[in-house]
Scaffold this motif. Sequence first.
Motif, PDB file in Angstrom:
ATOM      1  N   SER A  20       0.871  -1.181   0.000  1.00 59.36           N
ATOM      2  CA  SER A  20       0.000   0.000   0.000  1.00 59.36           C
ATOM      3  C   SER A  20       0.904   1.226   0.000  1.00 59.36           C
ATOM      4  N   THR A  21       0.333   2.355  -0.310  1.00 57.55           N
ATOM      5  CA  THR A  21       1.125   3.598  -0.353  1.00 57.55           C
ATOM      6  C   THR A  21       0.480   4.646   0.544  1.00 57.55           C
ATOM      7  N   PHE A  22       1.324   5.520   1.032  1.00 58.23           N
ATOM      8  CA  PHE A  22       0.842   6.665   1.803  1.00 58.23           C
ATOM      9  C   PHE A  22       1.849   7.803   1.642  1.00 58.23           C
ATOM     10  N   ASN A  23       1.374   8.995   1.935  1.00 53.93           N
ATOM     11  CA  ASN A  23       2.226  10.175   1.840  1.00 53.93           C
ATOM     12  C   ASN A  23       2.633  10.654   3.233  1.00 53.93           C
ATOM     13  N   LEU A  24       3.858  11.158   3.318  1.00 52.30           N
ATOM     14  CA  LEU A  24       4.349  11.792   4.532  1.00 52.30           C
ATOM     15  C   LEU A  24       4.710  13.227   4.178  1.00 52.30           C
ATOM     16  N   THR A  25       4.081  14.167   4.849  1.00 49.77           N
ATOM     17  CA  THR A  25       4.365  15.592   4.622  1.00 49.77           C
ATOM     18  C   THR A  25       5.168  16.135   5.796  1.00 49.77           C
ATOM     19  N   VAL A  26       6.333  16.685   5.487  1.00 46.63           N
ATOM     20  CA  VAL A  26       7.185  17.299   6.513  1.00 46.63           C
ATOM     21  C   VAL A  26       7.224  18.803   6.255  1.00 46.63           C
ATOM     22  N   THR A  27       6.772  19.557   7.217  1.00 48.43           N
ATOM     23  CA  THR A  27       6.819  21.017   7.109  1.00 48.43           C
ATOM     24  C   THR A  27       8.110  21.515   7.753  1.00 48.43           C
ATOM     25  N   VAL A  28       8.925  22.196   6.962  1.00 55.00           N
ATOM     26  CA  VAL A  28      10.209  22.715   7.450  1.00 55.00           C
ATOM     27  C   VAL A  28      10.050  24.215   7.689  1.00 55.00           C
ATOM     28  N   ASN A  29       9.977  24.577   8.958  1.00 58.31           N
ATOM     29  CA  ASN A  29       9.861  25.991   9.287  1.00 58.31           C
ATOM     30  C   ASN A  29      11.194  26.707   9.050  1.00 58.31           C
ATOM     31  N   PRO A  30      11.138  27.978   8.664  1.00 61.76           N
ATOM     32  CA  PRO A  30      12.390  28.714   8.451  1.00 61.76           C
ATOM     33  C   PRO A  30      13.122  28.958   9.770  1.00 61.76           C
ATOM     34  N   SER A  31      14.432  29.108   9.667  1.00 61.92           N
ATOM     35  CA  SER A  31      15.230  29.509  10.822  1.00 61.92           C
ATOM     36  C   SER A  31      15.296  31.023  10.805  1.00 61.92           C
ATOM     37  N   PRO A  32      14.616  31.700  11.718  1.00 67.75           N
ATOM     38  CA  PRO A  32      14.493  33.158  11.626  1.00 67.75           C
ATOM     39  C   PRO A  32      15.823  33.863  11.906  1.00 67.75           C
ATOM     40  N   SER A  33      16.071  34.912  11.163  1.00 66.69           N
ATOM     41  CA  SER A  33      17.270  35.720  11.361  1.00 66.69           C
ATOM     42  C   SER A  33      16.877  37.087  11.911  1.00 66.69           C
ATOM     43  N   VAL A  34      17.878  37.827  12.384  1.00 70.12           N
ATOM     44  CA  VAL A  34      17.644  39.140  12.977  1.00 70.12           C
ATOM     45  C   VAL A  34      18.326  40.199  12.119  1.00 70.12           C
ATOM     46  N   THR A  35      17.601  41.278  11.829  1.00 67.50           N
ATOM     47  CA  THR A  35      18.155  42.447  11.146  1.00 67.50           C
ATOM     48  C   THR A  35      18.103  43.636  12.094  1.00 67.50           C
ATOM     49  N   PHE A  36      19.185  44.427  12.093  1.00 70.73           N
ATOM     50  CA  PHE A  36      19.276  45.572  12.999  1.00 70.73           C
ATOM     51  C   PHE A  36      19.168  46.881  12.220  1.00 70.73           C
ATOM     52  N   SER A  37      18.524  47.859  12.834  1.00 70.76           N
ATOM     53  CA  SER A  37      18.468  49.202  12.243  1.00 70.76           C
ATOM     54  C   SER A  37      18.644  50.234  13.352  1.00 70.76           C
ATOM     55  N   PRO A  38      19.687  51.120  13.240  1.00 69.91           N
ATOM     56  CA  PRO A  38      20.677  51.209  12.174  1.00 69.91           C
ATOM     57  C   PRO A  38      21.616  50.008  12.175  1.00 69.91           C
ATOM     58  N   ALA A  39      22.371  49.849  11.073  1.00 68.88           N
ATOM     59  CA  ALA A  39      23.192  48.655  10.902  1.00 68.88           C
ATOM     60  C   ALA A  39      24.353  48.602  11.891  1.00 68.88           C
ATOM     61  N   SER A  40      24.859  49.750  12.316  1.00 68.75           N
ATOM     62  CA  SER A  40      25.946  49.802  13.290  1.00 68.75           C
ATOM     63  C   SER A  40      26.008  51.209  13.863  1.00 68.75           C
ATOM     64  N   GLN A  41      26.806  51.382  14.920  1.00 73.25           N
ATOM     65  CA  GLN A  41      26.952  52.701  15.537  1.00 73.25           C
ATOM     66  C   GLN A  41      28.376  52.895  16.031  1.00 73.25           C
ATOM     67  N   THR A  42      28.847  54.131  15.951  1.00 76.49           N
ATOM     68  CA  THR A  42      30.094  54.546  16.583  1.00 76.49           C
ATOM     69  C   THR A  42      29.814  55.836  17.326  1.00 76.49           C
ATOM     70  N   ILE A  43      30.120  55.854  18.615  1.00 77.14           N
ATOM     71  CA  ILE A  43      29.865  57.033  19.432  1.00 77.14           C
ATOM     72  C   ILE A  43      31.134  57.414  20.198  1.00 77.14           C
ATOM     73  N   CYS A  44      31.138  58.617  20.742  1.00 76.81           N
ATOM     74  CA  CYS A  44      32.203  59.045  21.643  1.00 76.81           C
ATOM     75  C   CYS A  44      31.819  58.680  23.075  1.00 76.81           C
ATOM     76  N   SER A  45      32.829  58.479  23.899  1.00 82.17           N
ATOM     77  CA  SER A  45      32.597  58.176  25.305  1.00 82.17           C
ATOM     78  C   SER A  45      31.699  59.227  25.939  1.00 82.17           C
ATOM     79  N   GLY A  46      30.695  58.759  26.683  1.00 79.65           N
ATOM     80  CA  GLY A  46      29.772  59.654  27.363  1.00 79.65           C
ATOM     81  C   GLY A  46      28.593  60.076  26.528  1.00 79.65           C
ATOM     82  N   ASP A  47      28.573  59.681  25.240  1.00 82.70           N
ATOM     83  CA  ASP A  47      27.440  60.021  24.378  1.00 82.70           C
ATOM     84  C   ASP A  47      26.343  58.970  24.498  1.00 82.70           C
ATOM     85  N   THR A  48      25.176  59.305  23.972  1.00 82.99           N
ATOM     86  CA  THR A  48      24.024  58.413  24.021  1.00 82.99           C
ATOM     87  C   THR A  48      23.870  57.675  22.700  1.00 82.99           C
TER      88      THR A  48
END
Length: 205
Positions: A20-48
């Motif tokens: 006999s035959t049957f089907n097997l369905t496997v759902t592969v969820n995505p591996s979520p990634s993280v995006t940052f905004s702004p992409a990077s920062q450079t500040i002086c000491s004591g700044d916010t």
Amino acid sequence: INVVYSITASSGIAPNNCTSTFNLTVTVNPSPSVTFSPASQTICSGDTTSLVTLSSTTPGVTFSWTAANVSGISGIINSSTPGTTTIPVQTLTNSTNAPINVIYSATATTASGVTCLGATSDYTIIVNPKPAIENQTITICNNQSFTINPINGIPTTSTIVPAGTLYTWTIVPNPNITGASAGSATSISQSLTNTSKDPPFHPSP
């Protein structure tokens, strides 16, 4: 994304096996990634810092992040609250004379179906040092030169002189001094002449 397997099951020994035959369905969820905004920062000491927003191309995710304490840096917020989507504004102070990287490690997790934890993504804020130099005093003789090269950690440990520090100066004009002029250099140096009689000369009676 679904992967569908068409499977044949058999029992017995040929030629009398039954199949006999049957089907097997496997759902592969995505591996979520993280995006940052702004992409990077450079500040002086004591700044916010700027507010950092976390997002993902995968819908319906939750975020979490942490940051380790870094020697020489104060003001770091170390971790997120549940469900946060931002790294908050912080005032970061660098007590050294060299740039320091503060690294925030963030992950995204799918919130529905099978829970999937994405790979860790790092966000870096570079905190550059800020010069902190005490007032200086020096005495020279007439027609002599002086040179001032502030040194990191001298005269106190709170003295901060980053490598390559550039000094720009102005002067308060004095009609009795020649050689003093505004300038800019990596050290402070000039030759000065006192054209007055100060300290005054007192001849013997």
